[in-house]
Design a protein around this motif. Structure first.
Motif, PDB file in Angstrom:
ATOM      1  N   ALA A 146       0.834  -1.207   0.000  1.00  0.00           N
ATOM      2  CA  ALA A 146       0.000   0.000   0.000  1.00  0.00           C
ATOM      3  C   ALA A 146       0.869   1.257   0.000  1.00  0.00           C
ATOM      4  N   LEU A 147       1.917   1.246   0.790  1.00  0.00           N
ATOM      5  CA  LEU A 147       2.822   2.387   0.834  1.00  0.00           C
ATOM      6  C   LEU A 147       3.489   2.607  -0.525  1.00  0.00           C
ATOM      7  N   TRP A 148       3.937   1.519  -1.144  1.00  0.00           N
ATOM      8  CA  TRP A 148       4.588   1.643  -2.447  1.00  0.00           C
ATOM      9  C   TRP A 148       3.618   2.197  -3.490  1.00  0.00           C
ATOM     10  N   ARG A 149       2.352   1.759  -3.443  1.00  0.00           N
ATOM     11  CA  ARG A 149       1.360   2.291  -4.375  1.00  0.00           C
ATOM     12  C   ARG A 149       1.141   3.785  -4.160  1.00  0.00           C
ATOM     13  N   ARG A 150       1.111   4.202  -2.904  1.00  0.00           N
ATOM     14  CA  ARG A 150       0.918   5.631  -2.619  1.00  0.00           C
ATOM     15  C   ARG A 150       2.093   6.452  -3.135  1.00  0.00           C
ATOM     16  N   LEU A 151       3.311   5.991  -2.897  1.00  0.00           N
ATOM     17  CA  LEU A 151       4.491   6.716  -3.387  1.00  0.00           C
ATOM     18  C   LEU A 151       4.528   6.702  -4.915  1.00  0.00           C
ATOM     19  N   SER A 152       4.081   5.604  -5.521  1.00  0.00           N
ATOM     20  CA  SER A 152       4.044   5.535  -6.980  1.00  0.00           C
ATOM     21  C   SER A 152       3.068   6.551  -7.543  1.00  0.00           C
ATOM     22  N   ALA A 153       1.902   6.686  -6.901  1.00  0.00           N
ATOM     23  CA  ALA A 153       0.916   7.667  -7.365  1.00  0.00           C
ATOM     24  C   ALA A 153       1.475   9.086  -7.261  1.00  0.00           C
ATOM     25  N   GLN A 154       2.167   9.374  -6.178  1.00  0.00           N
ATOM     26  CA  GLN A 154       2.777  10.702  -6.022  1.00  0.00           C
ATOM     27  C   GLN A 154       3.814  10.946  -7.110  1.00  0.00           C
ATOM     28  N   SER A 155       4.635   9.957  -7.379  1.00  0.00           N
ATOM     29  CA  SER A 155       5.669  10.117  -8.398  1.00  0.00           C
ATOM     30  C   SER A 155       5.058  10.292  -9.786  1.00  0.00           C
ATOM     31  N   LEU A 339      12.124  -4.785  -9.497  1.00  0.00           N
ATOM     32  CA  LEU A 339      12.396  -3.350  -9.434  1.00  0.00           C
ATOM     33  C   LEU A 339      13.546  -2.974 -10.357  1.00  0.00           C
ATOM     34  N   ARG A 340      14.507  -3.906 -10.560  1.00  0.00           N
ATOM     35  CA  ARG A 340      15.660  -3.712 -11.442  1.00  0.00           C
ATOM     36  C   ARG A 340      16.417  -2.439 -11.104  1.00  0.00           C
ATOM     37  N   LYS A 341      16.814  -2.317  -9.857  1.00  0.00           N
ATOM     38  CA  LYS A 341      17.599  -1.165  -9.449  1.00  0.00           C
ATOM     39  C   LYS A 341      18.823  -1.633  -8.663  1.00  0.00           C
ATOM     40  N   GLY A 342      19.979  -1.224  -9.139  1.00  0.00           N
ATOM     41  CA  GLY A 342      21.229  -1.438  -8.442  1.00  0.00           C
ATOM     42  C   GLY A 342      22.041  -0.160  -8.542  1.00  0.00           C
ATOM     43  N   PHE A 343      23.277  -0.203  -8.090  1.00  0.00           N
ATOM     44  CA  PHE A 343      24.094   1.001  -8.143  1.00  0.00           C
ATOM     45  C   PHE A 343      25.567   0.658  -7.988  1.00  0.00           C
ATOM     46  N   THR A 369      10.058   4.968 -11.389  1.00  0.00           N
ATOM     47  CA  THR A 369      10.472   4.033 -10.340  1.00  0.00           C
ATOM     48  C   THR A 369      11.654   4.574  -9.545  1.00  0.00           C
ATOM     49  N   GLN A 370      12.527   5.344 -10.205  1.00  0.00           N
ATOM     50  CA  GLN A 370      13.620   5.955  -9.444  1.00  0.00           C
ATOM     51  C   GLN A 370      13.088   6.949  -8.422  1.00  0.00           C
ATOM     52  N   SER A 371      12.077   7.716  -8.802  1.00  0.00           N
ATOM     53  CA  SER A 371      11.488   8.678  -7.861  1.00  0.00           C
ATOM     54  C   SER A 371      10.819   7.969  -6.692  1.00  0.00           C
ATOM     55  N   VAL A 372      10.124   6.874  -6.997  1.00  0.00           N
ATOM     56  CA  VAL A 372       9.478   6.105  -5.920  1.00  0.00           C
ATOM     57  C   VAL A 372      10.529   5.564  -4.962  1.00  0.00           C
ATOM     58  N   LEU A 373      11.578   4.968  -5.498  1.00  0.00           N
ATOM     59  CA  LEU A 373      12.623   4.406  -4.650  1.00  0.00           C
ATOM     60  C   LEU A 373      13.323   5.487  -3.850  1.00  0.00           C
ATOM     61  N   ILE A 377      13.468   5.476   0.246  1.00  0.00           N
ATOM     62  CA  ILE A 377      14.704   5.521   1.035  1.00  0.00           C
ATOM     63  C   ILE A 377      14.741   6.771   1.900  1.00  0.00           C
ATOM     64  N   ARG A 378      14.467   7.911   1.276  1.00  0.00           N
ATOM     65  CA  ARG A 378      14.602   9.200   1.957  1.00  0.00           C
ATOM     66  C   ARG A 378      13.721   9.298   3.202  1.00  0.00           C
ATOM     67  N   ASP A 379      12.519   8.732   3.143  1.00  0.00           N
ATOM     68  CA  ASP A 379      11.579   8.842   4.258  1.00  0.00           C
ATOM     69  C   ASP A 379      11.761   7.754   5.304  1.00  0.00           C
ATOM     70  N   GLY A 380      12.820   6.955   5.169  1.00  0.00           N
ATOM     71  CA  GLY A 380      13.140   5.954   6.182  1.00  0.00           C
ATOM     72  C   GLY A 380      12.434   4.627   6.025  1.00  0.00           C
ATOM     73  N   HIS A 381      11.648   4.453   4.950  1.00  0.00           N
ATOM     74  CA  HIS A 381      10.897   3.200   4.791  1.00  0.00           C
ATOM     75  C   HIS A 381      11.809   2.016   4.499  1.00  0.00           C
ATOM     76  N   LEU A 382      12.890   2.237   3.751  1.00  0.00           N
ATOM     77  CA  LEU A 382      13.782   1.120   3.441  1.00  0.00           C
ATOM     78  C   LEU A 382      14.435   0.590   4.712  1.00  0.00           C
TER      79      LEU A 382
END
Length: 490
Positions: A146-155, A339-343, A369-373, A377-382
């Motif tokens: 649910a949280l991921w969907r909310r952040l996705s909608a914002q992005s 998600l296909r995200k590494g660094f 997806t980068q904005s969602v991720l 991370i920034r909001d402490g969810h990760l």
């Protein structure tokens, strides 16, 4: 012949002779037939009505009717009573028309020999139950959907206002800075957002570094043996000369590194696949070797967030004072693989060149997806999610270790491991290895032989067990059934 647009009716150009030319029907028939055979007119596509086609092409309707009739007679088009004709499925016919040499596949000598190498061919996916001992898959039931969907909608809302331009190939600034803060907090990796290059998972990170650091046919690259196969594949494809290095209870055997090795790939926090950690003594020895020999180190920290022992050893990048370490991370284990995200955290001297390589391979990155991720991370969810999942995985790991120390102890010896989402156990009697491995899929599906990670048959056969997607309550029944099957071997 002059090109006739015809795009209003066929979506591709046609070159037809002038009206009154005796070959008009033939040319229309041949060009439509070719479009069907090469897929421009796909099976099931509806042909335009004859009046519409004639008007769009500027020719007589009788010419279109005659061309359609020829296609129907040849089986390329199927008529329908009272409706428009449709393109028939001619795939089998197209295959018969193709020269045999075009179907040679991976054995065709026109291919780069690298891509004809059997050990690089991907294995077909195995049919496994959802709850099993498969490696490298996190448990989706505990993900904050649910949280991921909310952040996705914002992005998506933000993207719809400003996101239509090409984003930078190295990743959007918000995500790079969020990653820098995350690895500084979680793994004591010293970096800023400017040192981070976002990749499509760890696999692309390996590929980019192989392109950056390897001179084909010359550069010798040390890889762990056994080790993660995609690392070998990326460097071999770039033309590196692979040097397999043994692994023991302290990790990579640094003292055996040849002097002419110029790149060393290592999984120091949780060796893939044995699970051992590179000792502090060897970490320092590895950095000393790299400094003296002009070598570079690739540190793959694929699931180092999940710690179950004491204080984790410092990352190689943390200990590095000479700009020798490229640090690779991924969110496939902490979040989810699709998600296909590494660094990559790159030394300052190599960053611009790495960004150039990334731009050549993948000139622009996605935004949403980068904005969602970044927000996650920034909001402490990760950090909260990793703590939550560590508590989920801990009893599973404990149940598996208890089974290895009890009912499976006559056959298997656990390899010390304090991190990650899998652990391994050596087969005590190598003579019994074939029989034990033959019984593994039935009773502990998803578990794998370490031989699947090795370039040669391992001297000490072992088994890896994932606990990312199997519940603790299901582990002991499975291990007891496995033990009974092993006991019946005699």
């Amino acid at each position: 012949m002059e090109p006739v647009s015809g795009r209003d009716v066929f979506e591709f150009p046609l070159s037809l002779p002038a009206r009154g030319h005796g070959h008009l029907t033939h040319e229309l028939h041949q060009q439509l037939r070719a479009a069907i055979l090469d897929g421009r007119l796909a099976a099931g596509a509806t042909l335009p009505a004859t009046r519409q086609a004639a008007a769009g092409l500027g020719i007589a309707r009788n010419t279109v009717v005659a061309a359609y009739d020829l296609l129907i007679a040849e089986g390329y088009v199927s008529p329908r009573q009272g409706a428009k004709a449709v393109v028939a499925d001619v795939a089998a016919r197209r295959d018969r028309r193709a020269p045999q040499r075009l179907r040679a596949g991976v054995e065709d000598e026109r291919l780069n020999p690298m891509w004809r190498t059997p050990f690089l061919r991907p294995d077909p996916p195995r049919e496994l139950p959802e709850r099993c001992f498969r490696l490298g898959i996190p448990d989706h039931r505990h993900f904050p959907h649910a949280l991921w969907r909310r952040l996705s909608a914002q992005s998506l809302r933000a993207w719809s206002r400003t996101g239509f331009s090409y984003p930078p190939s190295e990743g959007i600034a918000e995500l790079r800075h969020a990653i820098a803060q995350h690895v500084a907090f979680a793994r004591a990796v010293a970096c800023t957002g400017d040192d981070v290059v976002v990749t499509s998972g760890a696999q692309q990170a390996f590929d980019l570094l192989a392109r950056l650091l390897v001179t084909p046919g010359q550069t010798r690259v040390a890889v762990e043996e056994p080790g993660y196969p995609p690392v070998r594949a990326a460097f071999a494809a770039a033309g590196a000369r692979l040097v397999p290095m043994p692994v023991d209870e302290e990790g990579l055997c640094v003292e055996q590194l040849p002097d002419d090795v110029r790149v060393i790939s290592v999984t120091p926090s949780h060796q893939s696949p044995t699970g051992v950690a590179l000792s502090l003594r060897r970490r320092r020895a590895l950095l000393d070797f790299a400094c003296r020999r002009g070598a570079l180190v690739i540190e793959d920290d694929y699931d180092g967030e999940f710690r179950f022992g004491g204080r984790p050893l410092d990352a190689l990048q943390t200990l590095d004072r000479d700009g020798l370490v490229f640090y690779i991370g991924t969110f496939s284990k902490s979040l989810f693989p699709s998600l296909r995200k590494g660094f990559i955290v790159a030394p300052r001297w190599a960053r611009d060149a790495l960004v150039t390589v990334k731009h050549c391979a993948d000139s622009h990155s996605d935004t949403v997806t980068q904005s969602v991720l970044a927000a996650f991370i920034r909001d402490g969810h990760l950090a909260r999610h990793v703590r939550r999942m560590r508590a989920v995985y801990a009893p599973r790991r404990a149940a598996l270790l208890a089974a290895l120390d009890a009912e499976l102890a006559p056959w298997l010896q656990p390899i010390p491991c304090e991190a990650g989402m899998h652990l391994a156990a050596r087969i005590r009697d190598p003579v019994l290895a074939p029989a034990i491995l033959a019984r593994l899929p039935r009773h502990m599906p998803g578990a794998q032989s370490i031989g699947e990670y090795a370039m040669a048959a391992p001297a000490q056969p072992a088994i890896t067990f994932g606990y990312g997607v199997i519940d603790a309550e299901a582990i002991r029944p499975a291990t007891r059934a496995f033990a009974r099957a092993l006991a019946r071997m005699g």
